[in-house]
Design an enzyme around this catalytic site. Structure first.
Site, PDB file in Angstrom:
ATOM      1  N   ARG A 171      -3.512   7.028   0.830  1.00  0.00           N
ATOM      2  CA  ARG A 171      -3.979   8.263   1.486  1.00  0.00           C
ATOM      3  C   ARG A 171      -2.968   8.963   2.375  1.00  0.00           C
ATOM      4  NH1 ARG A 171      -9.316   5.376   3.483  1.00  0.00           N
ATOM      5  NH2 ARG A 171      -7.656   3.853   3.574  1.00  0.00           N
ATOM      6  N   ARG A 230      -6.981  11.539  -6.030  1.00  0.00           N
ATOM      7  CA  ARG A 230      -8.160  10.772  -5.633  1.00  0.00           C
ATOM      8  C   ARG A 230      -9.407  11.660  -5.642  1.00  0.00           C
ATOM      9  NH1 ARG A 230     -12.150   8.544  -4.062  1.00  0.00           N
ATOM     10  NH2 ARG A 230     -12.451   7.068  -2.351  1.00  0.00           N
ATOM     11  N   ARG A 276       0.818  -1.218   0.000  1.00  0.00           N
ATOM     12  CA  ARG A 276       0.000   0.000   0.000  1.00  0.00           C
ATOM     13  C   ARG A 276       0.853   1.270   0.000  1.00  0.00           C
ATOM     14  NH1 ARG A 276      -5.494   0.126   1.620  1.00  0.00           N
ATOM     15  NH2 ARG A 276      -6.386  -1.929   1.343  1.00  0.00           N
ATOM     16  N   ASP A 331      -6.955  -2.336  -7.286  1.00  0.00           N
ATOM     17  CA  ASP A 331      -7.442  -2.928  -6.045  1.00  0.00           C
ATOM     18  C   ASP A 331      -7.812  -4.375  -6.318  1.00  0.00           C
ATOM     19  OD1 ASP A 331      -8.250  -2.029  -3.165  1.00  0.00           O
ATOM     20  OD2 ASP A 331      -9.779  -3.453  -3.820  1.00  0.00           O
TER      21      ASP A 331
HETATM   22  O1  CP3 Z   1       0.049   0.824  -3.272  1.00  0.00           O
HETATM   23  C1  CP3 Z   1      -0.428  -0.310  -3.383  1.00  0.00           C
HETATM   24  O2  CP3 Z   1      -0.194  -1.229  -2.557  1.00  0.00           O
HETATM   25  C2  CP3 Z   1      -1.245  -0.659  -4.601  1.00  0.00           C
HETATM   26  C3  CP3 Z   1      -2.636  -0.569  -4.506  1.00  0.00           C
HETATM   27  C4  CP3 Z   1      -3.497  -1.448  -3.600  1.00  0.00           C
HETATM   28  C5  CP3 Z   1      -4.711  -0.974  -3.038  1.00  0.00           C
HETATM   29  N1  CP3 Z   1      -5.339  -2.016  -2.429  1.00  0.00           N
HETATM   30  C6  CP3 Z   1      -5.195   0.411  -3.139  1.00  0.00           C
HETATM   31  C7  CP3 Z   1      -6.279   0.880  -2.249  1.00  0.00           C
HETATM   32  C8  CP3 Z   1      -3.379  -2.814  -3.251  1.00  0.00           C
HETATM   33  C9  CP3 Z   1      -2.241  -3.788  -3.534  1.00  0.00           C
HETATM   34  C10 CP3 Z   1      -4.563  -3.157  -2.519  1.00  0.00           C
HETATM   35  C11 CP3 Z   1      -4.836  -4.512  -2.004  1.00  0.00           C
HETATM   36  C12 CP3 Z   1      -6.053  -4.758  -1.240  1.00  0.00           C
HETATM   37  N2  CP3 Z   1      -7.279  -4.168  -1.374  1.00  0.00           N
HETATM   38  C13 CP3 Z   1      -6.168  -5.778  -0.253  1.00  0.00           C
HETATM   39  C14 CP3 Z   1      -5.076  -6.754   0.143  1.00  0.00           C
HETATM   40  C15 CP3 Z   1      -4.077  -6.159   1.051  1.00  0.00           C
HETATM   41  C16 CP3 Z   1      -4.566  -5.869   2.432  1.00  0.00           C
HETATM   42  O3  CP3 Z   1      -4.550  -4.671   2.784  1.00  0.00           O
HETATM   43  O4  CP3 Z   1      -4.954  -6.804   3.147  1.00  0.00           O
HETATM   44  C17 CP3 Z   1      -7.471  -5.724   0.249  1.00  0.00           C
HETATM   45  C18 CP3 Z   1      -8.044  -6.627   1.326  1.00  0.00           C
HETATM   46  C19 CP3 Z   1      -8.177  -4.709  -0.466  1.00  0.00           C
HETATM   47  C20 CP3 Z   1      -9.614  -4.332  -0.349  1.00  0.00           C
HETATM   48  C21 CP3 Z   1      -9.797  -2.926   0.040  1.00  0.00           C
HETATM   49  N3  CP3 Z   1      -9.531  -1.849  -0.783  1.00  0.00           N
HETATM   50  C22 CP3 Z   1     -10.287  -2.424   1.264  1.00  0.00           C
HETATM   51  C23 CP3 Z   1     -10.705  -3.283   2.438  1.00  0.00           C
HETATM   52  C24 CP3 Z   1     -10.300  -1.033   1.158  1.00  0.00           C
HETATM   53  C25 CP3 Z   1     -10.858  -0.071   2.170  1.00  0.00           C
HETATM   54  C26 CP3 Z   1      -9.949   0.144   3.299  1.00  0.00           C
HETATM   55  C27 CP3 Z   1      -9.162   1.372   3.053  1.00  0.00           C
HETATM   56  O5  CP3 Z   1      -7.930   1.354   3.296  1.00  0.00           O
HETATM   57  O6  CP3 Z   1      -9.780   2.371   2.680  1.00  0.00           O
HETATM   58  C28 CP3 Z   1      -9.785  -0.685  -0.112  1.00  0.00           C
HETATM   59  C29 CP3 Z   1      -9.592   0.675  -0.652  1.00  0.00           C
HETATM   60  C30 CP3 Z   1      -8.232   1.020  -1.152  1.00  0.00           C
HETATM   61  N4  CP3 Z   1      -7.446   0.222  -1.930  1.00  0.00           N
HETATM   62  C31 CP3 Z   1      -7.573   2.264  -0.965  1.00  0.00           C
HETATM   63  C32 CP3 Z   1      -6.354   2.181  -1.652  1.00  0.00           C
HETATM   64  C33 CP3 Z   1      -5.314   3.259  -1.808  1.00  0.00           C
HETATM   65  C34 CP3 Z   1      -8.145   3.470  -0.224  1.00  0.00           C
HETATM   66  C35 CP3 Z   1      -9.240   4.049  -1.051  1.00  0.00           C
HETATM   67  C36 CP3 Z   1      -9.331   5.541  -0.983  1.00  0.00           C
HETATM   68  O7  CP3 Z   1      -8.481   6.218  -1.547  1.00  0.00           O
HETATM   69  O8  CP3 Z   1     -10.312   6.007  -0.389  1.00  0.00           O
END
Ligand code: CP3
Length: 346
Positions: free
Chosen positions: A30, A39, A26, A76
């Site tokens: 944010r 975003r 990640r 994602d």
């Molecule tokens: O920089 C990176 O790592 C690349 C992008 C990436 C994102 N999500 C962007 C993201 C990657 C590799 C993921 C993987 C992901 N997504 C996982 C597996 C890793 C882990 O954290 O366990 C999972 C379970 C998800 C599902 C997911 N996506 C959730 C549960 C959420 C909401 C929680 C949160 O942090 O807001 C997301 C949203 C998400 N994916 C964001 C980002 C940058 C935040 C969204 C925003 O900008 O509002």
């Protein structure tokens, strides 16, 4: 520069470098003000994932600041349920919200007919990144593992007890197994297409496997992932696969022996002396700094980062976190960590 001159690829293939490569799960997100700006302009989060120019920009943001050894494609894991036809929304403060799939009948709402058309923007992002990245930076593609994707698809979002998906898997394994089989097919093809577009390594995130008892973990975690790795390797034998079976505990050893992955990403709780002796002879390791150490910064961050390096940097090792960066992380602390890892001498 040849592929094996890239620190991350060399390490994933079992080779040695003057210091361990690093990147952070990640690493785009944010905690960076420049991410929040893009975003806000993108509209929805899925729009950001599916607009190649914007996804490229946010992929590059952490590389510009901290020069990690690898960039991870910005997308994602939930683009797969979206591309299979499920309704997926990201709501401010609530995380992902999906129209749940809970029965054999619900499975008819999913179809892979438009899968790769809907994912075409992701492949385009990968292609653009191969041209935009510094030549020493490895491009990592990724996908969620079937069980972790299914938790969101069945529960309808994040879950505390996973009771709905577990009940389906335990009580009606044949019916639930059809969902997992669909996800194995979609995920293996998705990863292969990312590699064909230019991803040089791939990571599979199984973030929620740690909630399952042993036999169920083998059936819904290890077996589907082993099949995905087998298919990816059959088509692209030289592309390293990193696997993150978060919470697998002692079964990390089974993953090392049986998954076929080139590297295992360790969660924060895995003891490092044990990992070194039980796992590192079999595959490369990645991990596992507590993301909250990166929020804490200062002496705590330095002490812990050095402990991880001392324990694991003697073998094939990629410095990373034990889970994703938290949004409240000060960017200065990431810079501090980058200095610590880049200054480490093996
Ligand atoms: O920089 C990176 O790592 C690349 C992008 C990436 C994102 N999500 C962007 C993201 C990657 C590799 C993921 C993987 C992901 N997504 C996982 C597996 C890793 C882990 O954290 O366990 C999972 C379970 C998800 C599902 C997911 N996506 C959730 C549960 C959420 C909401 C929680 C949160 O942090 O807001 C997301 C949203 C998400 N994916 C964001 C980002 C940058 C935040 C969204 C925003 O900008 O509002």
């Amino acid at each position: 520069m040849g592929q094996d001159d890239k620190r991350l690829l060399r390490t994933l293939r079992g080779g040695r470098c003057e210091r361990p490569p690093f990147w952070l799960m990640r690493q785009a997100g944010r905690y960076l003000p420049e991410y929040r700006e893009v975003r806000a302009a993108a509209g929805g989060f899925l729009d950001l994932c599916l607009t190649p120019e914007l996804a490229v920009e946010v992929t590059l943001q952490p590389i510009r600041r901290f020069a990690m050894d690898a960039a991870i494609l910005f997308s994602d894991i939930l683009v797969i349920p979206y591309a299979l036809g499920q309704t997926v929304a990201f709501e401010e403060g609530r995380g992902p919200v999906l129209a749940p799939i809970r029965t054999t009948g619900d499975l008819s709402r999913l179809s892979d007919a438009a899968l790769h058309d809907r994912l075409a923007p992701v492949y385009e992002t990968v292609r653009l990144l191969t041209k935009a990245l510094p030549q020493e930076t490895t491009l990592i593609g990724f996908a969620g593992a079937p069980w972790t994707l299914a938790t969101y698809m069945v529960e309808g979002g994040a879950s505390k007890d996973f009771a709905t998906i577990k009940r389906w898997a335990y009580a009606e394994p044949d019916s639930f197994g059809r969902l997992i089989a669909l996800l194995v097919d979609a995920t293996a093809d998705y990863l292969c297409k990312q590699i064909e577009a230019g991803a040089e390594a791939v990571q599979i995130f199984d973030s929620w496997i740690g909630v399952l008892p042993e036999t169920e973990l083998r059936r819904w975690g290890l077996d589907p992932v082993r099949e995905i790795v087998r298919r990816v390797k059959a088509a692209h034998r030289d592309t390293p696969v990193i696997l993150f079976p978060r919470g697998a505990g002692l079964l990390y050893e089974t993953y090392a022996a049986e998954s076929g992955a080139d590297a295992l990403s360790l969660d924060t709780a895995v003891p490092l002396g044990w990992a070194r002796s039980a796992l590192q002879g079999r595959c490369a390791l990645q991990g596992n700094l507590d993301p909250v150490m990166l929020v804490a910064g200062g002496a705590a961050l330095e002490r812990e980062a050095e402990r991880v390096l001392r324990q694991l940097a003697g073998g094939p090792f990629v410095f990373n976190l034990g889970h994703g960066i938290l949004p409240q992380t000060p960017p200065d602390h990431v810079a501090q960590l980058a200095d610590i890892v880049k200054g480490w001498k093996i």
